[in-house]
Write an enzyme that holds these catalytic residues in place. Sequence first.
Site, PDB file in Angstrom:
ATOM      1  N   GLU A 129       0.800  -1.162  -0.265  1.00  0.00           N
ATOM      2  CA  GLU A 129      -0.108  -0.058  -0.020  1.00  0.00           C
ATOM      3  C   GLU A 129       0.769   1.304   0.042  1.00  0.00           C
ATOM      4  O   GLU A 129       0.539   2.245  -0.569  1.00  0.00           O
ATOM      5  CB  GLU A 129      -0.936   0.047   1.105  1.00  0.00           C
ATOM      6  CG  GLU A 129      -2.273  -0.730   1.014  1.00  0.00           C
ATOM      7  CD  GLU A 129      -1.971  -2.259   1.305  1.00  0.00           C
ATOM      8  OE1 GLU A 129      -0.521  -2.667   1.734  1.00  0.00           O
ATOM      9  OE2 GLU A 129      -2.693  -3.141   1.222  1.00  0.00           O
TER      10      GLU A 129
ATOM     11  N   HIS B  26     -10.238  -5.011  10.396  1.00  0.00           N
ATOM     12  CA  HIS B  26     -10.874  -4.643   9.028  1.00  0.00           C
ATOM     13  C   HIS B  26     -12.035  -4.045   9.584  1.00  0.00           C
ATOM     14  O   HIS B  26     -12.893  -3.549   8.677  1.00  0.00           O
ATOM     15  CB  HIS B  26     -11.424  -5.852   8.444  1.00  0.00           C
ATOM     16  CG  HIS B  26     -10.347  -6.671   7.622  1.00  0.00           C
ATOM     17  ND1 HIS B  26      -9.451  -7.447   8.356  1.00  0.00           N
ATOM     18  CD2 HIS B  26     -10.184  -6.906   6.382  1.00  0.00           C
ATOM     19  CE1 HIS B  26      -8.601  -7.937   7.701  1.00  0.00           C
ATOM     20  NE2 HIS B  26      -8.917  -7.714   6.155  1.00  0.00           N
TER      21      HIS B  26
END
Lengths: 486, 453
Positions: free
Chosen positions: B189, B258
């Site tokens: 990322e 998450h």
Amino acid sequence: MAFFSKNSRTIINNLKSKAGLSRLMKQSRNCCSMSCLNNTNCCRFIPLTTIPQLRNPDSYSHKKGFLFCFQRFQSTTSEQQFASLPNGEHNQELDFPGGKVVLSPEMQFLSESPCVYNHCYRVLDDNGQLISNSNFVQVSEEIAVKMYSNMATLQILDTIFYEAQRQGRISFYVTTIGEEAINIASAAALKSDDIVFPQYREPGVLLWRGFTLQEFANQCFGNKADYGKGRQMPVHYGSNKLNYFTVASTIATQIPHAVGAAYSLKMDKKDACAVTYFGDGGTSEGDFHAALNFAAVTESPVIFICRNNGWAISTPTSDQFRSEGIAVRGQAYGVRSIRVDGNDALAMYSAVHAAREMAINEHRPILVEAVTYRVGHHSTSDDSTKYRPADEIEWWKMARDPVTRFRKWIEANGWWGSETESQLRSSIRNQLLQAIQIAERAEKPPVNDLFTDVYDNIPSNLHEQEKWLRGTINRHPKDYPADVPV
Amino acid sequence: MSLKFFAHFLFIFQVYISVFLLIIHLQFHFFEIAFLFYFFAGAKPMAAIFQGVGAAATLSSSPSNSFDSNNSVFSPLTSFSVRRGASFAVVRSDGILNLNPKGRRAQQLISNAVATKADSAASSSSSKPGHELLLFEALQEGLEEEMDRDPRVCVMGEDVGHYGGSYKVTKGLAEKFGDLRVLDTPIAENSFTGMGIGAAMTGLRPVVEGMNMGFLLLAFNQISNNCGMLHYTSGGQFTIPIVIRGPGGVGRQLGAEHSQRLESYFQSIPGIQMVACSTPYNAKGLMKAAIRSENPVILFEHVLLYNLKERIPDEDYICNLEEAEMVRPGEHVTILTYSRMRYHVMQAAKTLVNKGYDPEVIDIRSLKPFDLYTIGNSVKKTHRVLIVEECMRTGGIGASLTAAITENFNDYLDAPIMCLSSQDVPTPYAGTLEEVTVVQPAQIVTAVEQLCQ
């Protein structure tokens, strides 16, 4: 290459860790016979005719006794490669998502160091003389003289600014002493359209492209004329018209930026590449690895130039990584790489020139590891004699100076002389001193420049904060510097 | 045709059951009504539909063992219905595949229970033209229109290409625009955000997708040190017109990692703008505005809102990035909220209206900077503020908003600002516990009653 030194053990150890000679002597035999041939990672030669503009392709490395290892990344060709292997065993192949792999009943581990030593490309010897049977890209007199004068200018720039910092006139400075050849020669091999993403030890690239001494001084003094509007530390130069991306203090963050820019150039089909510089320490950052991987996967025209100068502040390369230098890491990611003597301006020029051709024409990334030594301290906040011997620094400064080496070569060609030398040096010195005086006296950026450019237009909350600050300054003018325009 | 008849039959059957359930289980979250369908209306796998609940959430959490079922699920979808009332398969977290043939009817039912559309400015009446679509389709439509309009717009992220994105926001884009403009990145990322920044500086307008906003924690260095700063530190020489988007917030049992609310971490970074979308209308509008903006913009979507349906205008429109949205004008109390909590607030608003209160609900939409103009006008009218957010109590958007309102409108407040937020705990996996960490409509009702005493 003889790395002889009478001086101290540290030098030998450092150099050995970089060269890795001792380790290799033990392993090369074993490695080559077992893992090298039977493994999927097969060593192959790159036919030299594909590397353009190199002279004497026949007299290449065979004579030096080292192999030049490369591996094709395309899995589709691996099948054909193995079909032609002179392999006695009849190995089966396994089809899996990455391609076909050759199976083998022999258990063999891939060695932690490459099966053959990754040699270092050099064209000029220590005395500035051309090594016989060398290939390099020809350099005209004009370019060579420009390269030399820029290298000398960079040296003087560094010396004077360093002294200015010590006198308290600027707050901080980072010198490039010992790495002038990397800076200037690589810049000379690039074109002005190529976008540069520097770390912080590459002002030479800007110098080559035409950044004036006054502009350097303006940035270091953070005055109104600075393109960065006084927002960054000294040496954090940036110039969009010279395609030199503003230096950020963070390590290795510019490497993925370069890949993105190269991707953008590829999408626009431009005849340009992205170039990024970083040090040996920067290769430990996650960004380096992912960026190399991305560049290989996206087939972007980017040149990664690593200045392996042996030190990351006080961390020597032996504490930084255990791989055989940086160039071998390129192979792990499927990136073509080369190791170059970073103090040899001609070799750097040739390598970067060839790298640029390959990057743009073949849409591939190239990794160039320039082996050198950081003669200066890490920055003005560092005293490197605390972690390395002073005579080691002295030796590299005197005996291994890239500027002197290149000067010997151009003098031998009759393109330079001692009068031109002293003329150049004194003229640059005077110009610089004057530039510093002008920069020091120039006005600082006004207070409203604190709030501009955070966004494209100043939003309401920042307007409010600016009003508040102005009000405070007006109420207490004695607490704020008088020379900053409100 | 027979399927339609069967669908009608089941619909009527379920209407009966659902009305029954609504009356009795008024306190349940509207998503739970769908869950109850599954139990009471028959244990057949076809009964359950989750409006934006199961599908998006479990799709992301179903790893390779459901991979094939995911793939096979979406091909019958496209043949089934193009855009209208797209029924979608729900892969529950235990791997059972549910196919819902009558999704549209039941979805209409769910949206009635929410009761937001009657008051919202963007609501559709049958007289207005426009087309109906789900939120993720609205995002996709916005993205596609911008990519058509400007050839420099490109998308990069994990699985955005031929897979179409984990939440199908980039579906169809790779086929239409090619691999170069819709780039599948390796899993790094920090690096692909960095790559987006580099591309933005050289003239492209990348839209970087984080598969889940939580993963952008890995990109924090690039977002904070480079994305936010470079325009400033380069003296305005380099602009970074990048859009970073992705789903965040608490989903359906996705686990702590998450279920992050990254808006609270990013809000301090100078140089970036943050917006949160909540309806298909503002999702498309904000996506388009963000792409057209010259500043780096972070667009926060919510995992559970992807399957919301709404009718949106056919013509080109954008939503202002710095404006808040007046969802329901009122007199007694100002309720400030954003993203999924908007729906909880609107549900609570129904109860409050029945009890005689008149709440003014504002979806703040712009998380950085706050639209203090709209908020201020509201505070001056109602004199009471309740902030409902999904962020953690400490250092969340609500905390900053409280400070901003207190600083600017303290004189207009009749009572201290109340802020309802999640507790300072990692989000647990257990469904019951997870529900308790998120602010529920009942709490909102209680808070308003307390505030208005």
